[in-house]
Design a protein around this motif. Structure first.
Motif, mmCIF file in Angstrom:
data_model
loop_
_atom_site.group_PDB
_atom_site.id
_atom_site.type_symbol
_atom_site.label_atom_id
_atom_site.label_comp_id
_atom_site.label_asym_id
_atom_site.label_seq_id
_atom_site.Cartn_x
_atom_site.Cartn_y
_atom_site.Cartn_z
ATOM 1 N N ALA A 6 51.069 53.402 8.885
ATOM 2 C CA ALA A 6 51.842 54.136 7.886
ATOM 3 C C ALA A 6 51.742 55.634 8.155
ATOM 4 C CB ALA A 6 51.314 53.828 6.482
ATOM 5 N N LYS A 7 52.816 56.326 7.874
ATOM 6 C CA LYS A 7 52.837 57.770 8.073
ATOM 7 C C LYS A 7 52.120 58.466 6.922
ATOM 8 C CE LYS A 7 55.878 61.722 8.847
ATOM 9 N NZ LYS A 7 57.287 62.186 8.949
ATOM 10 N N LYS A 8 51.089 59.180 7.235
ATOM 11 C CA LYS A 8 50.347 59.893 6.202
ATOM 12 C C LYS A 8 51.099 61.167 5.815
ATOM 13 C CE LYS A 8 45.695 58.382 7.474
ATOM 14 N NZ LYS A 8 44.319 58.832 7.843
#
Length: 432
Positions: free
Chosen positions: A202-204
């Motif tokens: 997941a993109k933080k």
């Protein structure tokens, strides 16, 4: 005297003049031990000068930790406000579950007003992560939180006294409260949302970057070391408590130069680096100049030391906040200090900028309300640049007030020297 542009004939005339003893007052921008460095040739000239600055009784642990960041500190002016500015930004971002500035801004005020009180990064971040309302009570924000306008609803001021060595006698410092705790915002906190999926793949969110828009150079550079040290200390404390959204907060150093052009260039650099929250500027005039640029860029600006009440009305798209109280509050504290001495005639010397003119106006209004006849309060202004204050001293000598308030920056040292050259000063300075 020659250095002040005095001719030999004028010097002879000054020698025959009787001393004009006045009570000398200052405010937050010049009541500093750093002023001593500009008065090496004039020992004791500040003796008896009294003034105010936003100040709480700083605990020794806080001073010690600041010295751990910067061992050279000799003052702690606005250190508490700078620390709390960074803390509010970090807590608001954690509460918002994002570092996107326009969303974070909606949580800044409520981080100081709603729910369980907490006084540390660890305690407040834990409440934010748990989705619980909280009210940060930090080093400067002890009495109450921010008002709906995003500025302190109440404040504590220190009454400072210069001793015979041109340094402030800490043993004489008193503390005066101002403002009204009931004016703190009562708006409910925005709702907490679930954390986004920060798992594998997941993109933080972008890490929170905090930029320091305070002067390393310019007229207020001599007042900045405690603010930089405190801001950096707050970043260290937030990161020690786990950072924001699981990532370390990044500090980006910058310079406002005590100059609008320098500050604007620094803001552009911050925007290019992805800085979401900017701490500064130091002077009210520079802050006023950069707010439109900040608002257009969609960044958050939190000033720990800009106090002009003009800033309360500047259009900011809800992105400007301050932990420094507005000068409407300092004017009350300063008036209280002046009125203790029962003045008959007061002259207020102010630099021509948002800070000086605003505070000058507010102090006069408060003095008149306190019983000083309006005609007994004379307002004098001077440009923010220039080195010759002989004309200013001539006006003081001609008016013969018993109280003189100087609302200025580092040029205060030269003003006091020029006054002293014409035998105008406090009893302690003239009698040394």
């Amino acid at each position: 005297m020659a250095g002040c542009g005095t001719t030999s004939g004028t010097a002879d005339a000054d020698a025959d003049r009787p001393p004009l003893v006045v009570r000398l007052y200052g405010s937050d921008a010049n009541m500093s031990n750093s002023l001593k460095d500009k008065l090496v040739e004039s020992p004791g000239i500040l003796t008896g000068m009294v003034g105010t600055t936003p100040l709480v009784a700083l605990p020794e642990w806080f001073r010690e930790r600041l010295r751990g960041v910067d061992p050279s500190l000799v003052d702690y002016g606005y250190a508490a406000e700078a620390y709390d500015a960074v803390m509010l930004a970090a807590l608001a971002a954690e509460s918002a579950r994002t570092t996107q500035p326009s969303t974070v801004a909606k949580y800044v005020v409520s981080a100081s007003t709603s729910g369980t009180t907490c006084d540390s990064a660890a305690a407040c971040l834990a409440l934010a992560k748990a989705g619980k309302d909280f009210a940060y009570r930090g080093v400067s924000m002890r009495r109450s939180g921010l008002n709906d306008g995003g500025e302190p609803s109440s404040a504590s001021y220190g009454t400072l006294h210069f001793g015979r060595d041109n340094t402030i006698n800490a043993n004489m410092t008193e503390f005066i409260g101002a403002g009204d705790e009931s004016l703190a915002s009562t708006a409910p906190a925005p709702p907490f949302t679930a954390y986004p999926n920060f798992g594998a793949g997941a993109k933080k969110p972008a890490p929170l970057k905090v930029g320091g828009l305070m002067p390393h150079t310019g007229r207020l550079a001599f007042r900045s070391p405690p603010r930089f040290a405190a801001a950096k200390l707050a970043v260290l404390d937030v990161n020690a408590a786990g950072g924001v959204l699981g990532q370390p907060v990044e500090w980006v150093d910058g310079d406002d130069g005590t100059d609008a052009t320098v500050a604007a260039a620094t803001v552009d650099r911050f925007v290019g680096l992805g800085v979401q929250v900017i701490i500064g500027a130091s002077s009210s005039s520079v802050t006023k100049a950069v707010i439109p640029k900040i608002a257009a860029a969609g960044r958050i600006l939190i000033s720990p030391s800009s106090t002009s009440d003009e800033l309360s009305a500047v259009a900011d798209n809800g992105l400007f906040f301050r932990t420094a109280p507005p000068d409407t509050l300092q004017a009350r504290a300063l008036t209280d200090v002046i009125m203790r001495d029962g003045p008959h005639k007061v002259m207020i010397l102010a630099r021509e900028d948002a800070y000086g003119l605003g505070l000058q106006k507010n102090v006069k209004a408060n003095l008149v309300t306190a019983g000083v006849p309006e005609g007994a309060v004379e307002l004098v202004t001077y440009p923010g640049t220039g080195q010759d204050f002989t004309g200013l001293a001539d006006r003081v000598r001609s008016a013969a007030p018993d109280a003189v308030l100087i609302l200025g920056y580092e040029e205060t040292a030269l003003i006091v020297e020029t006054l002293f050259a014409q035998k105008i000063g406090t009893a302690g300075a003239l009698g040394r």
